[in-house]
Scaffold this active site. Structure first.
Site, PDB file in Angstrom:
ATOM      1  N   TYR A  64       0.821  -1.205   0.000  1.00 10.45           N
ATOM      2  CA  TYR A  64       0.000   0.000   0.000  1.00 10.45           C
ATOM      3  C   TYR A  64       0.858   1.258   0.000  1.00 10.45           C
ATOM      4  O   TYR A  64       2.037   1.230   0.315  1.00 10.45           O
ATOM      5  CB  TYR A  64      -0.965   0.015   1.194  1.00 10.45           C
ATOM      6  N   CYS A  65       0.203   2.371  -0.392  1.00  4.84           N
ATOM      7  CA  CYS A  65       0.811   3.698  -0.349  1.00  4.84           C
ATOM      8  C   CYS A  65      -0.286   4.672   0.070  1.00  4.84           C
ATOM      9  O   CYS A  65      -1.236   4.278   0.740  1.00  4.84           O
ATOM     10  CB  CYS A  65       1.441   4.073  -1.688  1.00  4.84           C
ATOM     11  N   ARG A  66      -0.190   5.918  -0.329  1.00  2.30           N
ATOM     12  CA  ARG A  66      -1.198   6.901   0.066  1.00  2.30           C
ATOM     13  C   ARG A  66      -2.514   6.693  -0.679  1.00  2.30           C
ATOM     14  O   ARG A  66      -3.577   6.689  -0.094  1.00  2.30           O
ATOM     15  CB  ARG A  66      -0.677   8.327  -0.166  1.00  2.30           C
TER      16      ARG A  66
END
Length: 101
Positions: A64-66
């Site tokens: 995941y990221c932002r």
């Protein structure tokens, strides 16, 4: 593979051979991350590749990221490096409803 938050969490919880991978920057991580995640910043270029290559290819990676864009790219890179199980959290931390530490 892109997964909705519900599918991502359900698969993650049903398997013990998993790693949660956060590909955000250090500043973003300092604002909170999903519990038990490891952080390898995708913006670190070759260092990112080197650290990914050192990971166990037999594990499943929940990435995941932002927002889901960088983690999608990270999954593509992981697939190219021979990782068969890399799952992108669609919507990233912006849509995350689960725990944060």
């Amino acid at each position: 593979m892109n997964l909705s938050q519900e599918d991502w969490v359900a698969q993650l919880e049903s398997d013990e051979n998993v790693v949660i991978l956060d590909v955000r920057t250090e500043d973003e991580v300092n604002e909170g991350m999903i519990p038990k995640a490891i952080n390898i910043d995708i913006h670190r270029g070759q260092d990112f590749i080197t650290e990914i290559e050192a990971l166990d290819r037999d594990k499943k990676y929940y990435v995941y990221c932002r927002s889901g864009a960088r983690s999608g790219k990270a999954c593509e890179i992981m697939n190219e490096l021979g990782f068969d199980h890399a799952y992108n959290l669609v919507g990233g931390m912006l849509e995350w409803n689960g725990e944060v530490e």
